[in-house]
Scaffold this active site. Structure first.
Site, PDB file in Angstrom:
ATOM      1  N   ARG A   1       0.846  -1.199   0.000  1.00 45.17           N
ATOM      2  CA  ARG A   1       0.000   0.000   0.000  1.00 45.17           C
ATOM      3  C   ARG A   1       0.890   1.262   0.000  1.00 45.17           C
ATOM      4  O   ARG A   1       1.024   1.932  -1.012  1.00 45.17           O
ATOM      5  CB  ARG A   1      -0.959  -0.033   1.213  1.00 45.17           C
ATOM      6  CG  ARG A   1      -2.198   0.863   1.062  1.00 45.17           C
ATOM      7  CD  ARG A   1      -1.932   2.350   1.272  1.00 45.17           C
ATOM      8  NE  ARG A   1      -1.373   2.634   2.591  1.00 45.17           N
ATOM      9  CZ  ARG A   1      -0.878   3.820   2.920  1.00 45.17           C
ATOM     10  NH1 ARG A   1      -0.874   4.815   2.060  1.00 45.17           N
ATOM     11  NH2 ARG A   1      -0.349   4.018   4.116  1.00 45.17           N
ATOM     12  N   ASP A   2       1.523   1.535   1.112  1.00 50.86           N
ATOM     13  CA  ASP A   2       2.293   2.766   1.252  1.00 50.86           C
ATOM     14  C   ASP A   2       3.443   2.810   0.242  1.00 50.86           C
ATOM     15  O   ASP A   2       3.789   3.874  -0.278  1.00 50.86           O
ATOM     16  CB  ASP A   2       2.834   2.847   2.691  1.00 50.86           C
ATOM     17  CG  ASP A   2       3.387   4.212   3.044  1.00 50.86           C
ATOM     18  OD1 ASP A   2       3.416   5.097   2.168  1.00 50.86           O
ATOM     19  OD2 ASP A   2       3.820   4.395   4.187  1.00 50.86           O
TER      20      ASP A   2
ATOM     21  N   HIS B   1       5.634   4.086  12.790  1.00 50.55           N
ATOM     22  CA  HIS B   1       5.879   4.096  11.341  1.00 50.55           C
ATOM     23  C   HIS B   1       6.991   5.119  11.075  1.00 50.55           C
ATOM     24  O   HIS B   1       6.805   6.309  11.278  1.00 50.55           O
ATOM     25  CB  HIS B   1       4.576   4.503  10.655  1.00 50.55           C
ATOM     26  CG  HIS B   1       4.635   4.610   9.159  1.00 50.55           C
ATOM     27  ND1 HIS B   1       4.009   3.698   8.328  1.00 50.55           N
ATOM     28  CD2 HIS B   1       5.216   5.517   8.339  1.00 50.55           C
ATOM     29  CE1 HIS B   1       4.199   4.062   7.060  1.00 50.55           C
ATOM     30  NE2 HIS B   1       4.930   5.155   7.047  1.00 50.55           N
TER      31      HIS B   1
ATOM     32  N   HIS C   1      10.287   6.642   8.578  1.00 51.74           N
ATOM     33  CA  HIS C   1      10.921   6.778   7.268  1.00 51.74           C
ATOM     34  C   HIS C   1      12.417   6.947   7.477  1.00 51.74           C
ATOM     35  O   HIS C   1      12.855   7.380   8.538  1.00 51.74           O
ATOM     36  CB  HIS C   1      10.355   8.002   6.527  1.00 51.74           C
ATOM     37  CG  HIS C   1       9.022   7.723   5.906  1.00 51.74           C
ATOM     38  ND1 HIS C   1       8.731   8.043   4.605  1.00 51.74           N
ATOM     39  CD2 HIS C   1       7.910   7.146   6.401  1.00 51.74           C
ATOM     40  CE1 HIS C   1       7.493   7.680   4.336  1.00 51.74           C
ATOM     41  NE2 HIS C   1       6.958   7.132   5.410  1.00 51.74           N
TER      42      HIS C   1
ATOM     43  N   CYS D   1       6.116   9.928   0.358  1.00 54.68           N
ATOM     44  CA  CYS D   1       4.813  10.532   0.601  1.00 54.68           C
ATOM     45  C   CYS D   1       4.606  11.626  -0.437  1.00 54.68           C
ATOM     46  O   CYS D   1       5.403  12.554  -0.503  1.00 54.68           O
ATOM     47  CB  CYS D   1       4.725  11.105   2.003  1.00 54.68           C
ATOM     48  SG  CYS D   1       3.210  12.058   2.250  1.00 54.68           S
TER      49      CYS D   1
ATOM     50  N   ASN E   1      10.037   4.525   2.973  1.00 51.26           N
ATOM     51  CA  ASN E   1       9.748   3.995   4.300  1.00 51.26           C
ATOM     52  C   ASN E   1      10.951   3.200   4.794  1.00 51.26           C
ATOM     53  O   ASN E   1      11.800   2.792   4.012  1.00 51.26           O
ATOM     54  CB  ASN E   1       8.543   3.060   4.195  1.00 51.26           C
ATOM     55  CG  ASN E   1       7.257   3.803   3.886  1.00 51.26           C
ATOM     56  OD1 ASN E   1       6.697   4.465   4.748  1.00 51.26           O
ATOM     57  ND2 ASN E   1       6.803   3.723   2.651  1.00 51.26           N
TER      58      ASN E   1
HETATM   59 MG    MG Z   1       5.108   5.924   4.966  1.00 49.99          MG
END
Ligand code: MG
Length: 288
Positions: A12-13, A202, A204, A235, A244
């Site tokens: 997803r991300d 989460h 990065h 992002c 990420n």
């Molecule tokens: Mg992210």
């Protein structure tokens, strides 16, 4: 032995933040290769407008091809997305709240207080439908538009979300600007104030501090982390945000520290190869 849970967000991300759009079959292939590593939790897609995020269209079709529905989460931006997810039998949803107005407006065109109001309804319905709900508390440390975010303000927002019965709060350093000292200070405060709450993180790797921030979080009582195969993604609304934190880097570090993740590093490196082949990108993780 300690156990850290990995929530893989690559499908997803990662995939929504690269140029190439993968087919449902290719997304399926990536997810299957990740499942073979032993990873139990995977964010597989989202129910968002296909105009806004074309890479995530047909997530319902993808779900129908997959077999471990209890292991998957999907991101939803609003009530419409929630209903779609529910209709496809999704058992876990993620929502996003960017805690600064500037970032939240960029992300979903709403001020923070409006999104909080909408989330209240979604969390209540999730609770009633037995769907596990998570909320990303995004730009929890630094905002690309408003700078340093005040920790006491984040603590207050988290309190509101928990009152609304969200089941898990994901503290997100969306642009990768946090340092371990800030991480340990915010996470220690949160785990102290909200003792019964479930938190995960989460990170990065923008400033090469992803793993250091993980370590600071573990020391503050966190045992669950998002990461992304090959460090895919970034992002689209956060200038200069790099990928990420890479899953292979995270699992590699934890293995060296004798912290069990239940993930097979060799198989993870094979999944990384699958990601490289499907995306055509040279990925960013350093453990290979
Ligand atoms: Mg992210």
């Amino acid at each position: 032995m300690d156990l850290i849970t990995i929530n893989e967000v690559g499908p997803r991300d990662g995939l929504q933040n690269i140029k190439k759009i993968l087919t449902v079959g290719e997304r399926f292939q990536l997810i299957r290769s990740l499942e073979e590593t032993g990873i139990k939790l995977i964010e597989i897609g989202s129910f968002v407008s296909k105009n806004a995020v074309p890479a995530m269209q047909n997530t319902g079709e993808l779900i129908n091809k997959l077999s471990n529905i209890n292991n998957y989460s999907v991101l939803i931006p609003n009530k419409k997305g929630f209903i779609e997810a529910k209709n496809f039998g999704v058992k876990e949803i993620c929502t996003v709240l960017c805690v600064t107005d500037s970032m939240n407006l960029k992300n979903i065109n709403q001020p923070v207080n409006q999104t909080i109001k909408n989330l209240k309804d979604i969390f209540r319905e999730s609770h009633e439908s037995n769907i596990y709900s998570k909320c990303y508390v995004s730009v929890a440390f630094h905002c690309p538009y408003e700078g340093r975010v005040d920790a006491s303000y984040v603590e207050e927002i988290v309190g509101i979300l928990l009152d609304y019965q969200v089941k898990e709060i994901v503290i997100a350093d969306t642009i990768g600007a946090a340092n371990p000292k800030e991480v340990s200070s915010l996470l220690s405060a949160l785990t102290n104030i909200y003792k019964d709450a479930k938190f995960s993180c989460h990170f990065h790797d923008t400033n090469a501090l992803g793993l250091a921030n993980v370590f600071a979080s573990i020391e503050s009582g966190i045992n669950k982390f998002d990461s992304c195969i090959g460090g895919l993604g970034g992002c689209p609304f956060a200038p200069n945000s790099s990928g990420n934190l890479a899953t292979e880097d995270l699992v590699g570090m934890l293995e060296m520290m004798n912290i069990n993740t239940g993930v097979n590093l060799d198989k993870l490196l094979s999944a990384r190869e699958v990601a490289v082949n499907l995306t055509g990108l040279s990925l960013k993780g350093r453990m290979f």
